[in-house]
Design a protein around this motif. Structure first.
Motif, PDB file in Angstrom:
ATOM      1  N   ASP A 182       0.851  -1.204   0.000  1.00 21.94           N
ATOM      2  CA  ASP A 182       0.000   0.000   0.000  1.00 21.94           C
ATOM      3  C   ASP A 182       0.886   1.252   0.000  1.00 21.94           C
ATOM      4  OD1 ASP A 182       0.809  -0.791   2.557  1.00 21.94           O
ATOM      5  OD2 ASP A 182      -0.906   0.138   3.541  1.00 21.94           O
ATOM      6  N   TRP A 183       1.486   1.520  -1.154  1.00 24.13           N
ATOM      7  CA  TRP A 183       2.474   2.584  -1.311  1.00 24.13           C
ATOM      8  C   TRP A 183       1.892   3.862  -1.898  1.00 24.13           C
ATOM      9  CZ3 TRP A 183       5.894  -1.242  -4.498  1.00 24.13           C
ATOM     10  CH2 TRP A 183       6.426  -2.220  -3.645  1.00 24.13           C
ATOM     11  N   GLU A 184       0.589   3.897  -2.191  1.00 25.87           N
ATOM     12  CA  GLU A 184       0.004   5.020  -2.916  1.00 25.87           C
ATOM     13  C   GLU A 184       0.227   6.362  -2.218  1.00 25.87           C
ATOM     14  OE1 GLU A 184      -1.754   1.264  -4.151  1.00 25.87           O
ATOM     15  OE2 GLU A 184      -1.705   2.183  -2.165  1.00 25.87           O
TER      16      GLU A 184
ATOM     17  N   ALA B 296       3.946   7.259  -2.211  1.00 20.91           N
ATOM     18  CA  ALA B 296       4.404   7.638  -3.549  1.00 20.91           C
ATOM     19  C   ALA B 296       3.911   9.035  -3.907  1.00 20.91           C
ATOM     20  CB  ALA B 296       3.922   6.621  -4.577  1.00 20.91           C
ATOM     21  N   GLN B 297       2.652   9.326  -3.603  1.00 22.88           N
ATOM     22  CA  GLN B 297       2.148  10.646  -3.953  1.00 22.88           C
ATOM     23  C   GLN B 297       2.814  11.737  -3.123  1.00 22.88           C
ATOM     24  OE1 GLN B 297      -2.012  12.280  -3.399  1.00 22.88           O
ATOM     25  NE2 GLN B 297      -1.967  12.004  -5.635  1.00 22.88           N
ATOM     26  N   SER B 298       3.198  11.416  -1.901  1.00 24.57           N
ATOM     27  CA  SER B 298       3.859  12.423  -1.060  1.00 24.57           C
ATOM     28  C   SER B 298       5.188  12.885  -1.673  1.00 24.57           C
ATOM     29  CB  SER B 298       4.095  11.876   0.353  1.00 24.57           C
ATOM     30  OG  SER B 298       5.141  10.905   0.363  1.00 24.57           O
ATOM     31  N   LEU B 299       5.781  12.056  -2.526  1.00 27.97           N
ATOM     32  CA  LEU B 299       7.047  12.416  -3.169  1.00 27.97           C
ATOM     33  C   LEU B 299       6.885  13.525  -4.207  1.00 27.97           C
ATOM     34  CD1 LEU B 299       8.546   8.845  -3.710  1.00 27.97           C
ATOM     35  CD2 LEU B 299       9.063  10.461  -1.867  1.00 27.97           C
TER      36      LEU B 299
ATOM     37  N   PHE C 147      -4.162   1.744  -8.048  1.00 34.88           N
ATOM     38  CA  PHE C 147      -3.439   1.122  -6.951  1.00 34.88           C
ATOM     39  C   PHE C 147      -2.214   0.398  -7.518  1.00 34.88           C
ATOM     40  CE2 PHE C 147      -7.844   1.199  -5.408  1.00 34.88           C
ATOM     41  CZ  PHE C 147      -7.670   1.763  -4.149  1.00 34.88           C
ATOM     42  N   VAL C 148      -1.275   0.074  -6.649  1.00 31.66           N
ATOM     43  CA  VAL C 148      -0.107  -0.710  -7.056  1.00 31.66           C
ATOM     44  C   VAL C 148      -0.557  -2.043  -7.655  1.00 31.66           C
ATOM     45  CG1 VAL C 148       1.948  -1.920  -6.205  1.00 31.66           C
ATOM     46  CG2 VAL C 148       1.424   0.395  -5.377  1.00 31.66           C
ATOM     47  N   VAL C 149      -1.531  -2.683  -7.025  1.00 30.65           N
ATOM     48  CA  VAL C 149      -2.025  -3.979  -7.509  1.00 30.65           C
ATOM     49  C   VAL C 149      -2.669  -3.850  -8.889  1.00 30.65           C
ATOM     50  CG1 VAL C 149      -3.788  -5.756  -7.065  1.00 30.65           C
ATOM     51  CG2 VAL C 149      -2.248  -5.056  -5.245  1.00 30.65           C
TER      52      VAL C 149
ATOM     53  N   PHE D 126     -15.878  -6.881 -11.688  1.00 27.10           N
ATOM     54  CA  PHE D 126     -15.179  -6.422 -10.489  1.00 27.10           C
ATOM     55  C   PHE D 126     -14.868  -4.927 -10.638  1.00 27.10           C
ATOM     56  CE2 PHE D 126     -11.221  -6.171  -7.838  1.00 27.10           C
ATOM     57  CZ  PHE D 126     -11.777  -6.567  -6.632  1.00 27.10           C
ATOM     58  N   PRO D 127     -15.905  -4.078 -10.667  1.00 28.03           N
ATOM     59  CA  PRO D 127     -15.649  -2.638 -10.802  1.00 28.03           C
ATOM     60  C   PRO D 127     -14.872  -2.128  -9.593  1.00 28.03           C
ATOM     61  CG  PRO D 127     -17.949  -3.030 -10.221  1.00 28.03           C
ATOM     62  CD  PRO D 127     -17.328  -4.378 -10.479  1.00 28.03           C
ATOM     63  N   VAL D 128     -13.882  -1.298  -9.842  1.00 26.92           N
ATOM     64  CA  VAL D 128     -13.022  -0.804  -8.767  1.00 26.92           C
ATOM     65  C   VAL D 128     -12.880   0.713  -8.868  1.00 26.92           C
ATOM     66  CG1 VAL D 128     -10.686  -0.847  -7.772  1.00 26.92           C
ATOM     67  CG2 VAL D 128     -11.710  -2.955  -8.646  1.00 26.92           C
ATOM     68  N   ALA D 129     -13.225   1.392  -7.791  1.00 31.63           N
ATOM     69  CA  ALA D 129     -12.999   2.838  -7.720  1.00 31.63           C
ATOM     70  C   ALA D 129     -11.508   3.075  -7.528  1.00 31.63           C
ATOM     71  CB  ALA D 129     -13.777   3.444  -6.564  1.00 31.63           C
ATOM     72  N   PRO D 130     -10.937   4.007  -8.266  1.00 33.21           N
ATOM     73  CA  PRO D 130      -9.506   4.298  -8.106  1.00 33.21           C
ATOM     74  C   PRO D 130      -9.241   5.001  -6.777  1.00 33.21           C
ATOM     75  CG  PRO D 130     -10.503   5.840  -9.629  1.00 33.21           C
ATOM     76  CD  PRO D 130     -11.561   4.843  -9.295  1.00 33.21           C
ATOM     77  N   PRO D 131      -7.988   5.041  -6.352  1.00 35.12           N
ATOM     78  CA  PRO D 131      -7.662   5.691  -5.073  1.00 35.12           C
ATOM     79  C   PRO D 131      -8.187   7.120  -4.969  1.00 35.12           C
ATOM     80  CG  PRO D 131      -5.751   4.516  -5.927  1.00 35.12           C
ATOM     81  CD  PRO D 131      -6.804   4.438  -6.985  1.00 35.12           C
ATOM     82  N   ARG D 132      -8.182   7.867  -6.077  1.00 35.88           N
ATOM     83  CA  ARG D 132      -8.634   9.260  -6.047  1.00 35.88           C
ATOM     84  C   ARG D 132     -10.103   9.395  -5.671  1.00 35.88           C
ATOM     85  NH1 ARG D 132     -11.440  10.003 -10.823  1.00 35.88           N
ATOM     86  NH2 ARG D 132     -10.900   8.498 -12.456  1.00 35.88           N
ATOM     87  N   MET D 133     -10.890   8.322  -5.838  1.00 34.34           N
ATOM     88  CA  MET D 133     -12.309   8.377  -5.525  1.00 34.34           C
ATOM     89  C   MET D 133     -12.639   7.860  -4.134  1.00 34.34           C
ATOM     90  SD  MET D 133     -13.972   7.291  -9.191  1.00 34.34           S
ATOM     91  CE  MET D 133     -15.630   7.820  -8.761  1.00 34.34           C
TER      92      MET D 133
END
Length: 198
Positions: free
Chosen positions: A36-38, A41-44, A187-189, A103-110
């Protein structure tokens, strides 16, 4: 393929709760694996406008414009490699559509993760190039952004011996893999899934 994409999009647009729940499932799975690096990673890139611009630019202009440009060059100069790219995109795209539908998946931004949607908030180009009304917002897994950029890289490596082209080919999937994560679009996955499918 386009008609099928819109049919899948129509099936998933009403599944907000399922998409959010599946996004949280992926996040939990990543957490258990230590992937769970999201947020890290964004903090960089946050607070560094040039890095945000670079990530947004790669996400926006490093996908469809690159695919179309490479496909055109291959069609003109290396027709057999063009067919390889085209066929592999259709096959991997169909596999992706199955995931998007089932398998609908909301992205991290949502999701409520404290991540910034850098593409929407700090760039107008993407939403102009691909308006939300034409995109499947719940097609995070697998990341065909990452997968198809890897596919383009593989085909370029097979088609050309030129060093500059080979360096570009090697840089494409790495740049896109990072960009989709730091912009909070995947996500990374999701990236791993896109790579495995391709």
């Amino acid at each position: 393929a386009v008609l099928l994409y819109f049919e899948v999009r129509g099936l998933t647009q009403g599944n907000v709760d399922d998409a959010v729940a599946n996004g949280l499932r992926i996040l939990d799975f990543e957490h258990r694996l230590g992937l769970d690096w999201e947020a890290w990673a964004q903090s960089l890139i946050l607070g560094r406008p040039w890095l945000i611009d670079a990530a947004n630019w790669i996400y926006i202009w490093g996908h469809w414009p690159v695919i179309l440009a490479v496909a055109t060059v291959l069609y003109v100069s290396r027709r057999e490699r063009y067919y390889l790219l085209r066929n592999a995109m259709f096959v991997s795209g169909l596999i992706g559509f199955v995931f998007f539908a089932l398998f609908p998946v909301a992205p991290p931004r949502m999701l409520d993760l404290g991540l910034v949607d850098t593409v929407t908030e700090q760039s107008s180009a993407y939403r102009t190039l691909q308006p939300p009304g034409l995109t499947n917002q719940f097609a995070a897994f697998p990341s065909l952004h990452a997968g198809w950029n890897l596919l383009v890289a593989i085909v370029l490596l097979l088609a050309f011996a030129n060093v500059a082209v080979r360096v570009l080919a090697l840089a494409l999937p790495f740049a896109m893999g990072l960009a989709v994560i730091v912009t909070a679009n995947h996500f990374v996955v999701d990236v791993v899934g896109g790579i495995v499918i391709v």
